[in-house]
Write a protein that holds these residues in place. Structure first.
Motif, PDB file in Angstrom:
ATOM      1  N   TYR A  57       0.608  -1.199   0.300  1.00  0.00           N
ATOM      2  CA  TYR A  57      -0.355  -0.467   0.211  1.00  0.00           C
ATOM      3  C   TYR A  57       0.930   1.030   0.357  1.00  0.00           C
ATOM      4  O   TYR A  57       0.967   1.772  -0.679  1.00  0.00           O
ATOM      5  CB  TYR A  57      -1.113  -0.134   0.741  1.00  0.00           C
TER       6      TYR A  57
ATOM      7  N   SER B 183      -8.198   8.205  -3.583  1.00  0.00           N
ATOM      8  CA  SER B 183      -8.111   6.891  -4.545  1.00  0.00           C
ATOM      9  C   SER B 183      -7.789   6.062  -3.522  1.00  0.00           C
ATOM     10  O   SER B 183      -7.986   4.862  -4.547  1.00  0.00           O
ATOM     11  CB  SER B 183      -7.614   7.237  -6.220  1.00  0.00           C
ATOM     12  N   ASN B 184      -7.644   6.201  -2.047  1.00  0.00           N
ATOM     13  CA  ASN B 184      -6.811   4.434  -1.788  1.00  0.00           C
ATOM     14  C   ASN B 184      -7.898   4.603  -0.754  1.00  0.00           C
ATOM     15  O   ASN B 184      -7.604   5.377   0.557  1.00  0.00           O
ATOM     16  CB  ASN B 184      -5.209   4.973  -1.665  1.00  0.00           C
ATOM     17  N   THR B 185      -7.953   3.312  -0.055  1.00  0.00           N
ATOM     18  CA  THR B 185      -8.630   2.825   0.862  1.00  0.00           C
ATOM     19  C   THR B 185      -7.401   1.276   1.274  1.00  0.00           C
ATOM     20  O   THR B 185      -7.507   0.386   0.411  1.00  0.00           O
ATOM     21  CB  THR B 185      -9.897   2.082   0.766  1.00  0.00           C
ATOM     22  N   ILE B 186      -7.315   1.035   2.812  1.00  0.00           N
ATOM     23  CA  ILE B 186      -7.097   0.176   3.212  1.00  0.00           C
ATOM     24  C   ILE B 186      -7.833  -0.799   3.883  1.00  0.00           C
ATOM     25  O   ILE B 186      -7.958  -0.442   4.131  1.00  0.00           O
ATOM     26  CB  ILE B 186      -5.609   0.616   4.295  1.00  0.00           C
TER      27      ILE B 186
ATOM     28  N   PRO C 273      -9.909   4.250   4.704  1.00  0.00           N
ATOM     29  CA  PRO C 273      -9.072   5.407   3.258  1.00  0.00           C
ATOM     30  C   PRO C 273      -8.073   6.528   4.160  1.00  0.00           C
ATOM     31  O   PRO C 273      -8.349   6.694   4.989  1.00  0.00           O
ATOM     32  CB  PRO C 273     -10.949   6.243   3.576  1.00  0.00           C
TER      33      PRO C 273
ATOM     34  N   ASP D 221      -6.582   8.176   0.943  1.00  0.00           N
ATOM     35  CA  ASP D 221      -6.729   9.470  -0.140  1.00  0.00           C
ATOM     36  C   ASP D 221      -7.936   9.540  -0.343  1.00  0.00           C
ATOM     37  O   ASP D 221      -8.659   8.698  -0.042  1.00  0.00           O
ATOM     38  CB  ASP D 221      -5.808  10.334  -0.156  1.00  0.00           C
TER      39      ASP D 221
ATOM     40  N   THR E 114       2.652   1.666  -3.459  1.00  0.00           N
ATOM     41  CA  THR E 114       1.680   2.461  -4.155  1.00  0.00           C
ATOM     42  C   THR E 114       1.368   4.081  -4.202  1.00  0.00           C
ATOM     43  O   THR E 114       1.199   4.861  -4.890  1.00  0.00           O
ATOM     44  CB  THR E 114       0.505   1.471  -4.467  1.00  0.00           C
ATOM     45  N   LEU E 115       1.202   4.139  -2.752  1.00  0.00           N
ATOM     46  CA  LEU E 115       0.952   5.192  -2.299  1.00  0.00           C
ATOM     47  C   LEU E 115       2.095   6.510  -3.004  1.00  0.00           C
ATOM     48  O   LEU E 115       1.599   7.736  -3.151  1.00  0.00           O
ATOM     49  CB  LEU E 115       0.684   5.344  -1.245  1.00  0.00           C
TER      50      LEU E 115
ATOM     51  N   GLU F  64       2.253   7.296  -6.458  1.00  0.00           N
ATOM     52  CA  GLU F  64       1.144   7.319  -7.373  1.00  0.00           C
ATOM     53  C   GLU F  64       1.318   9.445  -6.952  1.00  0.00           C
ATOM     54  O   GLU F  64       1.536   9.708  -7.877  1.00  0.00           O
ATOM     55  CB  GLU F  64      -0.027   7.024  -6.089  1.00  0.00           C
ATOM     56  N   SER F  65       1.360   9.067  -5.554  1.00  0.00           N
ATOM     57  CA  SER F  65       1.261  10.990  -4.481  1.00  0.00           C
ATOM     58  C   SER F  65       3.329  11.188  -3.916  1.00  0.00           C
ATOM     59  O   SER F  65       2.354  11.699  -3.425  1.00  0.00           O
ATOM     60  CB  SER F  65      -0.246  10.951  -4.430  1.00  0.00           C
TER      61      SER F  65
END
Lengths: 379, 453
Positions: free
Chosen positions: A108, A152-155, A148, A150, A111-112, A115-116
């Motif tokens: 996770y 677009s992303n949720t754990i 959640p 942000d 990815t975070l 992405e950002s």
């Protein structure tokens, strides 16, 4: 929530460009001592060979589980971002179930970041602390966490308890539900299981279920094995009035444990009757090697006015209060010319032989009782 | 000057290995490391061996660099030249097979270790070390130690500097002797006997049983391998020519006492040989022993209203009376007190205090306190039994009341209260309307015959 897998601390460690490996955040604060971190830091922020691997280190009575991540890019000072989000438990804790969690978390965060720039950005990095607090609390209480991060992303995390492998289900085994059938939401299960469900009544054995539900035998075995894994059913043996059972030391649980007593009385008492503990205990103790269920019924007919014998046996087997004694034929005498015995070797019980050959118990008995070359062992 | 200042012994295990296995392996790793450290400091043993190994590795690498040689593993070359390499290989092989490791580092220091998971198993089920430990803590002076090897074989396995107490114990040990008698015969304190017994059990050299006697009732174990072609059947036929194992085992299909074998109608069998066979079968976990347990359960009265709760049975009400075993029974820990009494433990209400002289006020009061733990209903039912009219019977019943919880078998009551089997059986019969009798294996030592599910 399995008390065994309690997480004591969640930490976020990274390689600072000037200070080197350090713990940036930890929840609860100050849990990992300076000494502990110095001892194990080489396994937290690691050399390239150990990166992206799940590493568990046990030291100073603590177990640290982490997965060091390395993201290489020119934009980072030293051209790489090294971090590790890990869990700390007591060294005696069984941590197998936590390992997939740690792996998932590292995925996770990677990815975070990609992405950002979640981690390299100082402002967004601070969000980690409340995230870690929530994780710690929810995983320890419910064993699951949906958070959640942000837009677009949720754990999504869940602790899955590792169970031991279930035993092989034989055609002559009888599955019985450990709790009331209605307790389970059946629509969530696979089609095969749904098809055989109505036939699982604690009395039908696998072969019979397969025939009546019109499902192939091996599929039934696998479906029931799956139910066994999740402890939805347990296996008992076929009920016949000619069966022999005997009490195990666990029968004392009926006396010692009030919960089992109540459960038992509720399960085995006939409708409209009131059975006492003495009735039920006498019945269980009346099951001895050499006594068939039929014998029990004639000896304790008074108690059996209040108790259903089939349910009595079923409950006893499910809770391990009694066990079934099976008959095993062994061909001990044979002349040199005849074929070696295939089924009468002492490895196959009557139940198994009857299932495999299609003979009834009585037929098999008649055949073997009068054969002088065959001896019968009970165990 | 030692040059190897940092080294570690590493075992590679499967990631999902049981934590108890992992801590055992930690233990072994530490033991080998300590021995190596000692030898390194004393005579640079590790440096020396390392040099040898590196030299062979270099040799092999230069050889394989030449075009006409296929790549070889250096390990095969290292083994004949280097003792440490052979020791490490032996440790690995032993762990994979027997679970018992015995090394002599530098032919000087002994490292011995056993992996309980490999040693203690019945069939395919292994006995977890924790269960083993709690079983050992619960053994009593009336239990016996059964060696799994012959005395000679066992003595041969002991190291030269083994304790003389251990040797004496092994020589005096017998399947018919209980631990208390063993202590007397071997001239050792009971506590020491307990410790040595636990040690032998831990190393898989012995198990705990109830001493052999003709009243013992045995039955075929659930996990016994009764297959015609099993290796056990072959061994049995070799050991006892003319007999076959399945036929013998069939005799134990129903619980049978040893005295019942003396049936003149049966095929003639020497009593001594029968004992040998039973011992053989016990050693191979083929038989379990059944004991009689008693529980007090008073029939419900007819007039009870449906609103009244069921009385909790005696077990829940009578506080636990610990019949204590010396509790310094953890492996390897030193003990402080050696003064275990060699006679049966005296209970607070022992039989000697209740005088046989009829209804003295002292006796009456004693009995009342003993019966005080019963409910009014229970007391009434018991007192209305014809046998209760005899003051001696009632007194005995009241005195033994705390055993009637289903946790103490007949032999234990006999041992603690110094009573005969016939006395107890008669008492149980007289009060059978309030007692429930059952037969099953002793859960404390059944671990050694059948592992927990």
């Amino acid at each position: 929530m399995d008390a065994h897998s309690r997480i004591e601390c969640i930490f976020f460690s990274e390689f600072h460009p000037t200070l080197g490996p350090k713990i940036t955040y930890q929840v609860p604060e100050e849990y990992i001592s300076r000494e502990l971190f110095d001892t194990v830091q080489v396994y937290i922020i690691t050399k390239p060979e150990l990166q992206n691997k799940l590493i568990t280190v046990t030291a100073l009575d603590k177990k640290l589980i982490g997965c060091p991540v390395c993201i290489e890019h020119k934009k980072y000072s030293r051209n790489a971002l090294l971090f590790n989000l890990g869990l700390v438990c007591d060294s005696s804790t069984k941590t197998c179930a936590l390992e997939p969690l740690v792996k998932k978390l590292s995925g996770y965060l990677t990815t975070l970041e990609l992405e950002s720039g979640f981690i390299s950005n100082e402002e967004s990095k601070q969000k980690l602390l409340p995230i870690m607090s929530t994780l710690l609390e929810e995983l320890n209480t419910t064993g699951a966490c949906t958070l959640p991060i942000d837009k677009s992303n949720t754990i999504h995390l869940k602790l899955i308890e590792l169970r031991k492998d279930p035993m092989i289900v034989q055609e002559y085994d009888v599955p019985v539900f450990t709790q009331s059938k209605d307790h389970f939401i059946k629509s969530q299960w696979d089609l095969t299981t749904q098809q055989i469900l109505p036939y699982i009544d604690g009395f039908r054995h696998i072969q019979k279920i397969s025939a009546e539900a019109d499902v192939e035998l091996n599929l039934v075995r696998i479906a029931v094995q799956n139910l066994l894994y999740y402890e939805v059913v347990t296996l008992v043996s076929i009920f016949q009035y000619s069966n022999v059972y005997c009490a195990t030391p666990k029968v004392q649980n009926l006396i010692d444990d009030k919960g089992i007593q109540e459960e038992c009385l509720h399960y085995v008492t006939k409708a409209g009757q009131r059975a006492s503990l003495r009735d039920v205990f006498q019945l269980y103790c009346g099951l001895t090697p050499g006594t068939t269920v039929r014998d029990l019924c004639s000896r304790y007919s008074q108690q059996l006015q209040r108790v259903d014998e089939r349910k009595l046996i079923q409950f006893g087997l499910m809770k391990g209060l009694i066990r079934r004694l099976q008959k095993y034929p062994v061909k001990v005498v044979r002349d040199e010319r005849s074929r070696p015995p295939r089924l009468y070797t002492g490895c196959h019980s009557y139940d198994e032989i009857c299932c495999k050959t299609g003979m009834s118990y009585r037929e098999l008995d008649e055949r073997l009782e009068n054969d002088p070359n065959i001896i019968i062992c009970w165990k | 000057m030692p040059t190897m200042i940092l080294f570690s012994i590493v075992f590679a295990l499967k990631a999902n290995a049981d934590p108890s296995v992992i801590s055992c392996m930690h233990n072994l790793s530490r033991r080998i490391a300590i021995a190596l450290q000692h030898e390194e400091l004393r005579c640079q043993y590790l440096t020396h061996e390392a040099k040898l190994m590196l030299a062979v590795q270099d040799e092999v690498t230069t050889m394989t660099e030449s075009p006409d040689c296929s790549p070889q593993s250096p390990f095969r070359q290292i083994l004949p030249k280097c003792k440490l390499a052979r020791d490490l290989k032996e440790a690995y092989d032993s762990l994979c097979t027997t679970g018992v490791v015995r090394l002599h580092i530098n032919n000087w220091l002994e490292v011995s270790f056993c992996l309980p998971h490999k040693i203690h198993h019945v069939g395919r089920n292994h006995i977890p070390p924790k269960a083993l430990e709690s079983s050992l803590k619960a053994i009593r002076p009336y239990h016996a130690l059964l060696l799994l090897d012959s005395e000679k074989a066992l003595l041969a396995q002991l190291p030269l500097d083994s304790s003389p107490a251990l040797v004496r114990l092994i020589k005096t040990c017998s399947a018919v002797k209980n631990l208390q008698q063993l202590a007397q015969d071997a001239d050792l304190a009971l506590l020491q006997v307990f410790q040595i017994a636990a040690h032998l059990v831990y190393w898989g050299k012995a198990i705990i049983i109830y001493p052999l006697c003709e009243n013992n009732v045995y039955m075929l174990s659930q996990h016994a391998n009764i297959c015609l072609y099993s290796p056990l059947a072959e061994q049995f036929a070799q050991q006892f020519p003319g007999h076959d194992l399945p036929s013998m085992l069939a005799k134990f299909s129903l619980p049978i006492s040893l005295s019942e074998f003396r049936n003149p109608l049966d095929a003639p069998m020497h009593e001594a040989q029968l004992i040998q066979m039973v011992v053989w079968m016990l050693q191979r976990r083929l038989l379990i022993q059944l004991h009689t347990y008693v529980c007090l359960l008073v029939p419900r009265s007819e007039e009870e209203t449906s609103l009244r709760d069921e009385d909790p049975p005696l077990a829940a009400r009578v506080g636990s009376r610990s019949l204590s075993t010396p509790n310094a029974l953890s492996f390897g820990s030193p003990t402080s007190s050696d003064d275990m009494i060699l006679t049966s433990p005296s209970m607070e209400n022992s039989s000697t205090e209740l005088l046989p002289g009829g209804d003295s006020p002292l006796n009456k009061r004693m009995m009342e306190t003993l019966l005080a733990s019963l409910t009014e209903h229970e007391r009434q039912v018991i007192l209305s039994i014809p046998a209760a009219q005899s003051p001696e019977d009632l007194r005995m019943f009241a005195k033994l009341l705390h055993y009637f919880r289903g946790h103490h078998h007949l032999e234990e009551i006999m041992y603690n209260e110094n009573m005969r089997r016939s006395q107890l059986k008669t008492l149980f019969d007289k009060f059978r309307s309030v007692l429930v009798v059952t037969n099953h294996e002793d859960p404390v030592i059944s671990l050694f015959q059948s592992p927990p599910e």
